[in-house]
Design a protein around this motif. Structure first.
Motif, short mmCIF file in Angstrom:
data_model
loop_
_atom_site.label_atom_id
_atom_site.label_comp_id
_atom_site.label_asym_id
_atom_site.label_seq_id
_atom_site.Cartn_x
_atom_site.Cartn_y
_atom_site.Cartn_z
N PRO A 105 0.82 -1.22 0.00
CA PRO A 105 0.00 0.00 0.00
C PRO A 105 0.85 1.27 0.00
CG PRO A 105 -0.36 -1.35 1.98
CD PRO A 105 0.88 -1.84 1.33
N LEU A 106 0.24 2.35 -0.44
CA LEU A 106 0.91 3.65 -0.41
C LEU A 106 -0.09 4.66 0.14
CD1 LEU A 106 3.14 5.15 -3.16
CD2 LEU A 106 1.36 6.55 -2.15
N ILE A 107 0.30 5.28 1.26
CA ILE A 107 -0.60 6.24 1.92
C ILE A 107 -0.14 7.65 1.60
CG2 ILE A 107 -1.44 7.05 4.17
CD1 ILE A 107 -0.96 4.18 5.23
N VAL A 108 -1.08 8.49 1.14
CA VAL A 108 -0.73 9.88 0.84
C VAL A 108 -1.39 10.79 1.88
CG1 VAL A 108 -0.91 11.76 -0.83
CG2 VAL A 108 -0.50 9.44 -1.64
N ASP A 109 -0.52 11.52 2.58
CA ASP A 109 -1.00 12.58 3.48
C ASP A 109 -1.14 13.83 2.60
OD1 ASP A 109 -1.22 14.67 5.26
OD2 ASP A 109 0.67 14.28 6.31
N PRO A 110 -2.33 14.39 2.45
CA PRO A 110 -2.55 15.48 1.48
C PRO A 110 -1.67 16.71 1.73
CG PRO A 110 -4.61 14.80 2.52
CD PRO A 110 -3.53 14.03 3.17
N LYS A 111 -1.09 16.82 2.96
CA LYS A 111 -0.28 18.01 3.24
C LYS A 111 1.12 17.90 2.63
CE LYS A 111 -1.15 17.84 7.58
NZ LYS A 111 -1.91 17.36 8.61
N THR A 112 1.40 16.78 1.99
CA THR A 112 2.73 16.60 1.39
C THR A 112 2.83 17.38 0.08
OG1 THR A 112 4.34 14.89 0.85
CG2 THR A 112 2.15 14.55 0.01
N ASP A 113 4.06 17.46 -0.48
CA ASP A 113 4.26 18.08 -1.79
C ASP A 113 3.75 17.08 -2.84
OD1 ASP A 113 5.22 18.81 -4.25
OD2 ASP A 113 7.34 18.88 -3.65
N LEU A 114 2.56 17.32 -3.34
CA LEU A 114 1.90 16.33 -4.20
C LEU A 114 2.60 16.15 -5.55
CD1 LEU A 114 -1.94 16.86 -3.55
CD2 LEU A 114 -0.47 14.99 -2.77
N GLN A 115 3.23 17.20 -6.05
CA GLN A 115 3.92 17.07 -7.36
C GLN A 115 5.07 16.06 -7.26
OE1 GLN A 115 3.01 17.90 -10.22
NE2 GLN A 115 1.28 19.10 -9.47
N THR A 116 5.88 16.26 -6.20
CA THR A 116 7.01 15.34 -6.00
C THR A 116 6.50 13.93 -5.75
OG1 THR A 116 8.26 17.15 -5.06
CG2 THR A 116 9.08 14.95 -4.58
N ALA A 117 5.48 13.83 -4.90
CA ALA A 117 4.92 12.51 -4.58
C ALA A 117 4.43 11.84 -5.86
CB ALA A 117 3.77 12.67 -3.59
N ALA A 118 3.70 12.57 -6.69
CA ALA A 118 3.09 11.99 -7.90
C ALA A 118 4.16 11.44 -8.84
CB ALA A 118 2.25 13.04 -8.61
N ARG A 119 5.26 12.21 -9.00
CA ARG A 119 6.35 11.77 -9.88
C ARG A 119 6.96 10.46 -9.38
NH1 ARG A 119 8.75 16.63 -10.00
NH2 ARG A 119 10.25 16.06 -8.39
#
Ligand code: NAD
Length: 470
Positions: A230-244
């Protein structure tokens, strides 16, 4: 120039030869050649040359079997395995040195020593997805530890497996290592034989078959299995970097990576923002439409059918990729992201092992942790967050083979980290020194003095009252 597009036929090892091959490497072990650290180093150097001298041939073979870009093959497979061989070569003397246990006054005179001894003749069974890294990599540890070995490599990557067989048999001592090729019949025969350790990397179902076969001979086993990471995304993270980083980790080898993020958990009210970031990252990473010449393909038509079928039956909504450009003839499915996926969806049943990434909306990070804990322990768990509280909550509230913050996949190549699963994702650790340890028996040893009986003579019968009083 060789024709790099012609299909390669892999010659299977005749079943009746398999025991003869095992006996040859067992004899090689008892010959004592590998007692010499210098000979281990020589074999490890040869293993390095076997890869290094044939880099282009390996790149071509991977292109043929998996449609992999040569840069991806270098980064994910050849570079990693060469580093692993070099480390084993450079460290073999240090790793093999006997150790003393912690000092204890009452035992020091007995000269206690922990000897690092090879287990003997070992079997390494490897899967198709990283067929060099997962066979030759652990082989380096096995040789460094002084074992002889048989490799059973995957029948699903004929070009790579034929090349591994050719170079291993050409560069290494055939008393030290031999390769067996084949599918179920050949592997079943291999598993009937006695080994001193088995390392199996592959799916959970076959892992159980291997463990049961090993139990008949009381053979120790390490199981490197897969599962849904699984991969959990905390929305407060830098989403652009996370998405890449998420798309790279999923896209590499067309999702056929044991630690590929299998699905994303994100708080419901942030799913739309995450999808936007993933779409932007996808356009940046792959500016032109994906085709079978720009993206790895599935290993077989059967794998294509499996992934095609689970995508076509999802009740979620495709937001990137999808089936219209998929091609069975090319075994190609573009990287596909699906949102609004429910926990019981077709995409959520088994390990996906293909280029499809479901997003499962949850109510909160706590809900994501609960979702993970309701399922088998994964091989990897990913968290994208800059909040230490969130990281701690997930790390302390879950179990997994590895936990990786703000990155995907590459933790498996980080120097010094053990690689292994827990629960359904397997047991045992490898890469680097951990591979050496896997194939090493810690032989306890002591060497007693004659005069010691003056000090501990009371242990000898007759057990008199006088001795008891002392
Ligand atoms: P697989 O289990 O189908 O095959 C692995 C090996 O087992 C092959 O050599 C194959 O010939 C042999 N095999 C297949 N069926 C058998 C049977 N019935 N009896 C005996 N042997 C048999 O796995 P795969 O499809 O090659 O690889 C995919 C799986 O491997 C995924 O689940 C993935 O997560 C896992 N994997 C795990 C790791 C890890 O390090 N944990 C690494 C890579 C892949």
């Amino acid at each position: 120039m060789s024709d790099t597009t012609a299909p390669v036929t892999l010659t299977y090892t005749p079943v009746e030869e398999i025991e003869v091959i095992r006996d040859q490497v067992r004899k090689g072990f008892y010959s004592g050649k590998l007692k010499s650290i210098e000979y281990r180093k020589y074999q490890l150097a040869q293993l390095g040359y076997a890869i290094q001298d044939n880099l282009d041939k390996f790149r071509d073979a991977f292109k043929l079997d998996l449609g992999r870009n040569p840069l991806e093959t270098d980064f994910m497979e050849l570079g990693t395995v060469l580093k692993e061989i070099k480390e084993a070569h450079d460290k073999v003397a240090e790793w093999s040195r006997s150790e003393k246990p912690p000092f204890a006054l009452e035992f020091v005179a007995m000269r206690p020593v922990i000897r690092k001894e090879p287990k003997g003749t070992v079997l390494i069974i490897a899967p198709f997805n990283y067929p060099v890294a997962l066979s030759v990599g652990p082989l380096a540890g096995a040789i460094a530890a002084g074992n002889t070995a048989v490799l059973k490599i995957s029948e699903q990557t004929p070009a790579v497996s034929a090349l591994v067989t050719e170079v291993i048999h050409k560069y290494l001592d055939s008393d030290v290592v031999r390769v067996v090729n084949g599918a179920v019949a050949e592997t079943t025969k291999v598993l009937e034989l006695q080994w001193d350790h088995i390392l199996y990397t592959g799916g959970e179902r076959v892992g159980r078959i291997v463990a049961m076969a090993a139990a008949k001979h009381t053979t120790p086993v390490s199981l490197e299995l897969g599962g849904k990471s699984p991969l959990i995304v905390d929305p407060k993270t830098d989403l652009q970097t996370a998405a890449r980083r998420i798309l790279w980790g999923k896209g590499v080898n067309a999702g056929q990576t044991c630690v590929a993020p299998d699905y994303i958990l994100v708080p419901r009210d942030s799913q739309a923002k995450l999808v936007e970031a993933l779409q932007a990252a996808h356009a940046q990473l792959w500016p032109n439409p994906l085709t079978s010449s720009t993206f790895s393909h599935l290993v077989s038509e059967a794998a294509f059918d499996r992934v095609h079928s689970i995508i076509s039956t999802t009740t979620g909504t495709v937001v990137i990729g999808g089936l219209p450009t998929a091609s069975k003839a090319d075994k190609f499915i573009p990287l596909t992201v699906v949102k609004d996926v429910k926990g019981d969806d077709s995409l959520m049943r088994d390990e996906l092992f293909g280029p499809v990434l479901p997003i499962v909306p949850v109510d909160s990070i706590e809900d994501a942790v609960k979702f993970v804990n309701e399922r088998p322990h994964p091989l990897a768990l990913y968290v994208f967050s800059n909040d230490q509280g969130v990281k701690d909550k997930v790390a302390n509230g879950t179990q997994s083979g590895a936990i990786c913050f703000n990155e995907t996949v590459i933790h498996s190549g980080v120097y010094g980290l053990p690689f292994g699963g827990t629960g359904n994702s397997g047991y045992g650790y490898h890469t680097g020194k951990y591979s050496f340890d896997m194939f090493t028996h810690l032989r306890a040893s002591m060497d007693q003095h004659g005069w010691i009986d003056m000090m501990i003579g009371a242990r000898f019968p007759p057990y008199t009252e006088q001795k008891r009083a002392k």
